[in-house]
Design an enzyme around this catalytic site. Structure first.
Site, mmCIF file in Angstrom:
data_model
loop_
_atom_site.group_PDB
_atom_site.id
_atom_site.type_symbol
_atom_site.label_atom_id
_atom_site.label_comp_id
_atom_site.label_asym_id
_atom_site.label_seq_id
_atom_site.Cartn_x
_atom_site.Cartn_y
_atom_site.Cartn_z
ATOM 1 N N GLU A 130 -49.574 126.499 -10.332
ATOM 2 C CA GLU A 130 -50.246 125.355 -9.699
ATOM 3 C C GLU A 130 -49.191 124.680 -8.841
ATOM 4 O O GLU A 130 -48.442 123.825 -9.314
ATOM 5 C CB GLU A 130 -50.747 124.364 -10.756
ATOM 6 C CG GLU A 130 -51.829 124.885 -11.648
ATOM 7 C CD GLU A 130 -53.153 125.099 -10.943
ATOM 8 O OE1 GLU A 130 -53.284 124.709 -9.757
ATOM 9 O OE2 GLU A 130 -54.047 125.672 -11.559
ATOM 10 N N CYS B 285 -51.119 116.400 -6.439
ATOM 11 C CA CYS B 285 -51.164 117.670 -5.698
ATOM 12 C C CYS B 285 -52.350 117.642 -4.760
ATOM 13 O O CYS B 285 -52.357 118.317 -3.737
ATOM 14 C CB CYS B 285 -51.374 118.849 -6.634
ATOM 15 S SG CYS B 285 -50.184 118.944 -7.913
HETATM 16 C C1 UN1 Z 1 -52.103 117.358 -9.954
HETATM 17 O O1 UN1 Z 1 -51.903 116.568 -9.050
HETATM 18 O O2 UN1 Z 1 -51.202 118.158 -10.329
HETATM 19 O O3 UN1 Z 1 -57.861 116.411 -9.130
HETATM 20 C C2 UN1 Z 1 -53.348 117.412 -10.750
HETATM 21 C C3 UN1 Z 1 -57.034 115.557 -9.404
HETATM 22 C C4 UN1 Z 1 -56.613 115.431 -10.853
HETATM 23 C C5 UN1 Z 1 -55.552 116.408 -11.203
HETATM 24 C C6 UN1 Z 1 -54.419 116.501 -10.237
HETATM 25 N N1 UN1 Z 1 -57.763 115.649 -11.678
HETATM 26 O O4 UN1 Z 1 -56.551 114.820 -8.573
#
Ligand code: UN1
Length: 534
Positions: free
Chosen positions: A291, A325
């Site tokens: 990820e 992310c």
């Molecule tokens: C991340 O930023 O690693 O969709 C995960 C989202 C959250 C998870 C983000 N449920 O922004």
């Protein structure tokens, strides 16, 4: 040489000078700065290794609050000897765990979810204190862990393979799914609870043991979560090493990547480190779930509902101070709405309440580290050199902690190097496009392929966006922000995002191995494809 710390999104530890260390020691010598941490089982000094018992003989790190840069408490990380002992304990524990029927494992995960519910307010507060995100978002990611536990409980009675038609008479063709063994989980600073939860809950019901290493800058959260889990295993008289913890830096991360005893390594972090992790794990033919970064775009068409678009952009670009992310980094506006939307965004940005993330009224907190502030400054400068105009923000905020202004930059080319760089800071690049096809191609030209969103009311455009010539991302939304995914879907992305999928849907398959089993229940021996071997 494999060096995680130089390439992680954040340094292994915020740079400290001697004065700061001395201050930390004197403060911490007396009592924890935040006494409520005791209710999470935390003290001034904490052990960062758990394998049925708590230990840790590695480096002692101090955790700092990004809102003040003041020390919170200390954690002693794992040494390589601690790591070795922990892997052995987790492997041993697997023999007990894998023998439990899956629904019984689900029952333990249900209890984990309940234990998290009881501590959710405190744990959310700790996330806010240590990571720097605002309190509701801290609580929100504890909720994600609780939600995935509920999901995993159901899954524990549902997963499995089909019985397929065999071409041979008297033969059964069955798919069996078995656990992998030990799953290594490396998570990043920005979601110090939820991402470990997605992996742990699913890996557990699938029959695996887990070995977790959280980010070196959020060790208190790792310890607090593991304490909650360990109490559940203890009260069920199960080995605590089923969910082990080795806090640490690049040495522990590298050991996990190399270690053949970890059948799967799930890694969340930067693309640069993820690439090294992938190569190291694949070199030993291990399984790796990545990820990695995202450079997510929102495309708004001429018919977009601006009352939905503006708050969506605000949440996705300013929320978590741009450190998801899934944060929106590129906003592509149809030329007919460009100026109106920018104007409305400026108004919305002016109303963002910047402050202490623990204050209930705050909408926007600090960046996680001092280094991220440097990244921000450099990015703003470079964007300006590449033709960008800072229309909002652009500066470091003069107050204690790692605060920078949420920033909007207009006027850049869609393919300017900064627009195509993931900086992980709250800078939004606003681009102007003429037609839908052009906007899709700009969306897809980023190296990463995590999240994307289209604002339109046109059904034809929506289905094109979802189809083969639409977005190339793992998350493809319509009329909602790029961030804030639910746990029920598979989470992850393509290209430099790494290709992994976690959380819901059929992501569980990555935590198990599949066997195709052909069973002959006759006294004949027909061969497939009608071959006669006589
Ligand atoms: C991340 O930023 O690693 O969709 C995960 C989202 C959250 C998870 C983000 N449920 O922004």
């Amino acid at each position: 040489m494999f060096r995680l710390s130089t390439l992680l999104r954040v340094p292994a530890f915020p740079p400290t000078n001697r004065a700061l260390s001395a201050m930390a020691s004197s403060l911490l010598a007396e009592q924890p700065t935040f006494s409520w941490l005791q209710d999470l089982g935390l003290g001034v000094d904490n052990k960062g290794v758990y394998n049925g018992k708590w230990g840790g003989r590695g480096q002692v790190v101090t955790s700092y609050s990004p809102a003040s840069n003041e020390p919170i408490a200390r954690v002693q990380q794992a040494s390589l000897e601690d790591y070795e002992e922990t892997v052995k304990a987790a492997k041993e524990a697997w023999h007990v765990w894998a023998d439990l029927p899956a629904p019984k494992r689900g029952e333990i995960v249900r209890q984990i979810g309940d234990a998290l519910r009881k501590k959710s307010t405190l744990l959310g507060k700790l996330v806010s204190l240590e990571m720097g995100k605002i309190a509701v978002e801290g609580l929100g990611e504890v909720q994600e862990y609780i939600d995935i536990c509920d999901y995993a409980v159901g899954l524990s009675r549902m997963f499995g393979g089909p019985m397929l038609p065999s071409e041979r008479a008297g033969h059964a063709l069955v798919e069996m799914w078995n656990p992998l063994g030990l799953v290594g989980i490396i998570t990043a600073f920005n979601f110090p609870v939820a991402v470990s939860g997605w992996n742990t809950a699913i890996a557990l019901v699938c029959g695996n043991c887990c070995l977790w290493k959280g980010a070196p800058t959020t060790p208190l959260t790792s310890v607090a979560v593991t304490r909650i889990l360990s109490e559940v295993f203890q009260s069920n008289k199960l080995p605590g090493a089923i969910c082990s913890l080795t806090c640490g830096g690049s040495d522990i991360g590298a050991a996990m990547a190399r270690d053949e005893r970890l059948e799967l390594l799930s890694f969340t972090g930067s693309t640069a480190v993820g690439k090294q992790v992938a190569v190291t794990v694949k070199e030993r033919f291990g399984r790796v779930l990545l990820e990695l970064g995202g450079n997510n775009a929102i495309i708004a068409m001429d018919d977009a509902d601006l009352d939905m678009l503006v708050p969506s952009v605000l949440f996705a670009a300013v929320g978590t101070a741009g450190q998801r992310c899934t944060s929106t980094r590129r906003l592509m506006l149809h030329e007919s709405i460009h100026d109106t939307v920018v104007e409305r965004l400026l108004k919305a940005y002016k109303q963002v309440r910047i402050g202490d993330p623990l204050e209930p009224n705050t909408l926007y907190g600090p960046l996680h580290t001092k280094q991220a502030m440097e990244t921000y400054k450099t990015a703003v400068e470079q964007a300006q050199q590449q033709g960008g105009k800072v229309v909002y923000g652009g500066k470091v905020i003069d107050r204690p902690g790692n605060y920078v202004e949420p920033t909007i930059i207009t006027g850049m080319q869609h393919n300017a190097p900064m627009v195509l760089t993931e900086t992980f800071v709250p800078i939004l690049y606003v681009l102007k496009f003429k037609n839908f096809e052009e906007a899709i191609s700009w969306n897809n030209e980023a190296k990463q392929g995590l999240s994307s969103s289209l604002f339109t009311k046109d059904l034809g455009r929506i289905f094109k966006w979802l189809g083969p010539k639409g977005s190339d991302c793992g998350i493809v939304n319509v009329n909602i922000p790029t961030s804030g995914a639910e746990i029920g879907g598979a989470f992850g992305g393509e290209k430099h995002t790494g290709g992994g999928r976690e959380s819901g849907s059929d992501a569980w398959k990555q935590y198990m191995h599949r066997s195709t089993c052909t069973i002959n229940y006759t006294k004949e021996l027909p061969l497939a494809q009608g071959i006669k071997f006589e």
